[in-house]
Design a protein around this motif. Structure first.
Motif, short mmCIF file in Angstrom:
data_model
loop_
_atom_site.label_atom_id
_atom_site.label_comp_id
_atom_site.label_asym_id
_atom_site.label_seq_id
_atom_site.Cartn_x
_atom_site.Cartn_y
_atom_site.Cartn_z
N SER A 1 59.44 60.74 6.60
CA SER A 1 60.29 59.68 6.07
C SER A 1 61.15 60.22 4.95
O SER A 1 60.90 61.29 4.40
N ASP A 2 62.17 59.45 4.64
CA ASP A 2 63.09 59.82 3.57
C ASP A 2 62.39 59.50 2.24
O ASP A 2 62.11 58.35 1.93
N ALA A 3 62.11 60.55 1.49
CA ALA A 3 61.32 60.36 0.27
C ALA A 3 62.00 59.43 -0.72
O ALA A 3 61.34 58.66 -1.41
N ASN A 4 63.32 59.48 -0.80
CA ASN A 4 64.01 58.62 -1.76
C ASN A 4 63.80 57.15 -1.44
O ASN A 4 63.76 56.30 -2.31
N LYS B 1 61.24 55.91 0.77
CA LYS B 1 59.90 55.48 1.15
C LYS B 1 58.79 55.96 0.21
O LYS B 1 57.72 55.40 0.19
N MET B 2 59.07 57.04 -0.54
CA MET B 2 57.99 57.65 -1.31
C MET B 2 57.42 56.68 -2.34
O MET B 2 56.23 56.64 -2.58
N LEU C 1 55.06 51.87 -3.25
CA LEU C 1 53.99 51.12 -3.91
C LEU C 1 54.38 50.80 -5.35
O LEU C 1 54.90 51.65 -6.06
N ALA D 1 65.47 65.23 0.37
CA ALA D 1 64.22 64.63 -0.08
C ALA D 1 63.52 63.96 1.08
O ALA D 1 63.63 62.75 1.28
N THR D 2 62.85 64.76 1.89
CA THR D 2 62.07 64.19 2.99
C THR D 2 60.61 64.49 2.73
O THR D 2 60.26 65.43 2.02
N GLY D 3 59.76 63.70 3.34
CA GLY D 3 58.34 63.92 3.17
C GLY D 3 57.62 63.73 4.49
O GLY D 3 58.08 62.96 5.33
N CYS D 4 56.52 64.44 4.67
CA CYS D 4 55.74 64.27 5.89
C CYS D 4 54.27 64.07 5.53
O CYS D 4 53.73 64.81 4.71
N THR E 1 52.93 61.90 3.78
CA THR E 1 52.66 61.50 2.39
C THR E 1 52.67 59.99 2.20
O THR E 1 52.39 59.53 1.12
N HIS E 2 53.01 59.25 3.26
CA HIS E 2 53.18 57.82 3.04
C HIS E 2 52.22 57.03 3.90
O HIS E 2 52.59 56.09 4.58
N MET F 1 49.89 54.90 3.37
CA MET F 1 49.20 53.72 2.87
C MET F 1 49.18 52.63 3.94
O MET F 1 50.19 52.35 4.58
#
Lengths: 98, 397
Positions: free
Chosen positions: A16-19, A21-22, A25, B212-215, B217-218, B220
């Motif tokens: 996902s796009d960290a900006n 979705k990160m 919460l 800024a991508t993440g794998c 890590t989300h 929840m």
């Protein structure tokens, strides 16, 4: 099986796009103390931002401002600030702010 | 189009694995040497040193780093290769779960060896069993040619856009790792041609510098559920994909392994033996001998261990009068061996027939022709309605 779930990830793998979705919460609700800045002491060195674990210090051009929606109140920014411009204050002092 | 005849050599299983891994052109290789896998790591390093493989070798200080390097390189878009065994496999346990959770198509060879607790530097499938719920595809092969051919197929499976799963290729330590056997090593151009369809698929997501991508890590709440659901569904899809790739391999290279399972003389068989790995080769010899004695026995070689080849096993075993399962590992907490326990889960679809569990071949103790002969005789007797023992530890009797 009928899937009613609305897909969160656009990809097969959990990317996902960290900006976007990160920081979904509202971790600010976990906080018992918050960093409060004395702007007269801040020299805009950026150490608070570098050390902030969830990266919630926002660059305001001449100082950094904490994003209270995500700051968990760990106090690392205040601990690392060489100018002692950040002070941790109990949340109880801000209850009227809602 | 057909592949050219490859070069025939006599090669040790580990050297076969390294030679074919080279032909698959991995871009990042991180192996930590461990008996009985060491020649894989050594030979891969040699290929990079002599210029015959253009890959980044990362000299890691242990297997946990090896898997993390492969995982990171894989999510950056590289084709990766690693190999391990036993203690090494369990030392990377968190990292292999990370790799499957990220859906990183890492291909790893696991040379089966017994696991920590009892320091057995010897063959056994306990290492593979200990990682069966880590979300990897797990395939077991029987001989050196199958190591070569299956490794090529593993890349097609792992990197397939519909699958995107890490794949663990298992072969018996000591028996195959150090066995010198005649092997046909395909030509580079033919391996390239077989892997070429991967290039026509959509690009999987990858780390892009600056973005800024993440794998992973989300995870929840529903993010976790969704990721697990997709992983679970991909494991189910992988079963048919294994069969398809095997068919395409057969069309191109002229060698087939049956996909998820290999059926040997099963068509008119009344009873069946289920085995895997190098022991399946011995079992084929026993099936032939017992057929001459008039016992209508067949063999099912389980190649795909995870995902469990439920539909293929039901189709192969439905209507058989009794089944004997030979496990080269122990299922702690169950009476039966791990593969036998799983077969029992689909027993209602096979029929209410005796399923006999045999534990044999632990710690390099051979699964011999007399051992398997005994299994056939006992399964045959059980099929005729005689009393039978539910579990037999063959070396203990």
């Amino acid at each position: 099986m009928v899937i009613k779930h609305q897909w969160i990830f656009k990809t097969e793998s959990p990317w996902s796009d960290a900006n976007q979705k990160m920081l979904v919460l509202d971790t600010g609700g976990w906080r018992t103390e918050r960093p409060v800045l004395d702007k007269s002491l801040c020299n805009y060195c950026g150490l608070c931002s570098l050390y902030c674990p969830p990266q919630c210090m926002r660059d305001k051009g001449d100082h950094y401002e904490v994003d209270l929606a995500f700051c968990k109140g760990c106090g690392i920014c205040a601990h690392e600030c060489p100018k002692k411009a950040l002070t941790m204050k109990p949340e109880g002092e801000f209850t009227n702010e809602g | 189009m057909k592949a050219k005849k490859g070069k025939i050599s006599v090669m040790m299983g580990n050297v076969v694995a390294a030679n074919v891994a080279r032909l698959c052109r991995p871009e990042v290789v991180a192996c930590y040497p461990i008996t009985p896998q060491s020649e894989v790591a050594e030979t891969m390093s040699g290929f990079v040193a002599d210029g015959s493989l253009d890959a980044e070798i990362v000299e890691v200080e242990g297997e946990n780093s090896a898997m993390n390097v492969c995982l990171a390189a894989s999510v950056a878009g590289a084709r990766t290769f690693t190999a391990t065994s036993s203690y090494g496999l369990v030392y990377m346990y968190d990292a292999i779960m990370q790799a499957s959770g990220y859906r990183a198509p890492v291909v790893m060879i696991n040379v089966n060896r017994e696991t920590p607790g009892i320091h057995a530097v010897s063959s056994g499938q306990q290492d593979m069993i200990a990682t069966r719920d880590a979300g990897w595809v797990q395939i077991i092969v029987e001989n050196n040619q199958e190591i070569a051919d299956q490794l090529i197929m593993c890349y097609r499976l792992a990197e397939d856009y519909d699958i995107q799963l890490p794949v663990m290729l298992n072969y018996d330590g000591y028996y195959l790792s150090y066995l010198n056997e005649e092997v046909e090593i395909p030509e580079q151009s033919d391996v390239d041609a077989f892997l070429a369809p991967l290039k026509n698929q959509p690009q999987r997501p990858r780390i892009i510098p600056g973005a800024a991508t993440g794998c992973g890590t989300h995870g929840m709440e529903m993010g976790y559920v969704e990721a697990r659901y997709k992983h679970w569904a991909a494991m189910d899809r992988a079963k048919k994909k294994v069969d398809e790739i095997d068919q395409q391999f057969a069309d191109y290279f002229g060698r087939s392994y049956g996909g998820q399972i290999e059926e040997y003389r099963m068509n008119d068989a009344e009873i069946a033996i289920l085995a895997s790995g190098s022991a399946a080769g011995t079992a084929k010899t026993v099936v032939d001998t017992k057929r001459e004695e008039g016992i209508k026995v067949g063999l099912v070689k389980q190649r795909l261990f995870r995902p469990f080849p439920e539909e293929r096993l039901i189709a192969a075993l439905k209507g058989k009068k009794a089944v004997g399962v030979i496990d080269r590992s122990v299922g702690f907490g169950w009476k039966y061996g791990p593969m036998c326990t799983e077969l029992k889960a689909i027993a209602p679809s096979i029929g209410n027939v005796p399923i006999l569990s045999y534990i044999d071949g632990l710690a390099n103790l051979d699964i011999t022709i007399p051992h398997i002969g005994r299994v056939v005789d006992e399964v045959n007797a059980a099929a005729k309605g005689n009393a039978y023992q539910a579990v037999t530890w063959i070396p203990m009797e």
